[in-house]
Design an enzyme around this catalytic site. Structure first.
Site, PDB file in Angstrom:
ATOM      1  N   TYR A 182       0.841  -1.201   0.000  1.00  0.00           N
ATOM      2  CA  TYR A 182       0.000   0.000   0.000  1.00  0.00           C
ATOM      3  C   TYR A 182       0.876   1.251   0.000  1.00  0.00           C
ATOM      4  CZ  TYR A 182      -3.109   3.621   1.728  1.00  0.00           C
ATOM      5  OH  TYR A 182      -3.796   4.801   1.884  1.00  0.00           O
ATOM      6  N   GLU A 242     -11.253   5.719   5.042  1.00  0.00           N
ATOM      7  CA  GLU A 242     -10.699   6.618   6.067  1.00  0.00           C
ATOM      8  C   GLU A 242     -11.722   6.854   7.178  1.00  0.00           C
ATOM      9  OE1 GLU A 242      -7.663   7.331   6.419  1.00  0.00           O
ATOM     10  OE2 GLU A 242      -6.819   7.008   4.443  1.00  0.00           O
ATOM     11  N   TRP A 297      -5.124   1.621  10.586  1.00  0.00           N
ATOM     12  CA  TRP A 297      -5.228   1.535   9.134  1.00  0.00           C
ATOM     13  C   TRP A 297      -5.007   0.097   8.679  1.00  0.00           C
ATOM     14  CZ3 TRP A 297      -7.613   3.443   5.376  1.00  0.00           C
ATOM     15  CH2 TRP A 297      -7.261   3.125   4.057  1.00  0.00           C
TER      16      TRP A 297
END
Length: 195
Positions: free
Chosen positions: A16, A38, A46
């Site tokens: 990522y 988000e 995350w």
């Protein structure tokens, strides 16, 4: 190869970081995806959300805002029973509301992309940057005047889970800001536009 420390040693987080985070995104579907992810991250890591990303894509019609905007009460209940996503009713309902709001914004601004990028700092739009690259993670802010303005305007338009901190993370993820640390290999050239 030096990279931002937050990527850690998780192969998914590294991929990522290396392939997506901070690359300019101009595709409405991808922008909607990051807005949802988000917001889903609020209160979580995350890494947790990234590991659920494919489940989110399946659960939310590959982030097709027009399809998600048509979700109703049965869809909410279906999603509340989907262990592959964060089963938080407020976050699920906000995704549907945000899809509807994206369609309205897109009609007003030609696309969600045009709207979002109007909040980018000048250096993201090609102007000379006066901002220095962060040297360490602690040098990276959690908000900015631009994320404050974006958050305020999104809330005015009926979006939810769009506080300034969430919007700053969104801006980092979608390349509106480049917060790779100075010695990260991605710092100087965040990469090609993701379409």
């Amino acid at each position: 190869m030096k990279r931002c420390a937050w990527a850690g040693d998780d192969p998914l987080m590294i991929a990522y970081h290396d392939r997506e985070w901070g690359r300019p995104v101009h595709d409405d579907r991808v922008l909607f995806e990051f807005l949802v992810l988000e917001g889903a991250q609020a209160g979580l890591s995350w890494s947790t959300i990234l590991h659920k990303r494919e489940n989110y894509r399946a659960a939310f019609a590959q982030f097709d805002a027009a399809r998600v905007a048509r979700f109703g009460a049965r869809d909410v209940e279906r999603l509340m029973n989907d262990a592959g996503i964060v089963r938080n009713r407020l976050k699920i309902e906000s995704t549907i509301d945000n899809a509807r709001a994206i369609l309205t914004v897109s009609r007003e601004h030609r696309s969600f992309n045009h709207y979002i990028w109007s909040f980018a700092p000048a250096d993201a739009r090609g102007a000379q940057s006066r901002r220095t690259r962060p040297k360490q993670l602690r040098d990276i802010p959690s908000t900015s005047p631009e994320s404050d303005a974006l958050s305020k305007d999104l809330k005015r338009r009926g979006f939810r889970f769009v506080g300034s901190t969430i919007m700053y993370a969104f801006m980092q993820a979608t390349g509106l800001v480049n917060d790779h640390i100075a010695d990260c290999f991605r710092s100087r050239s965040p990469g090609k536009v993701v379409r």
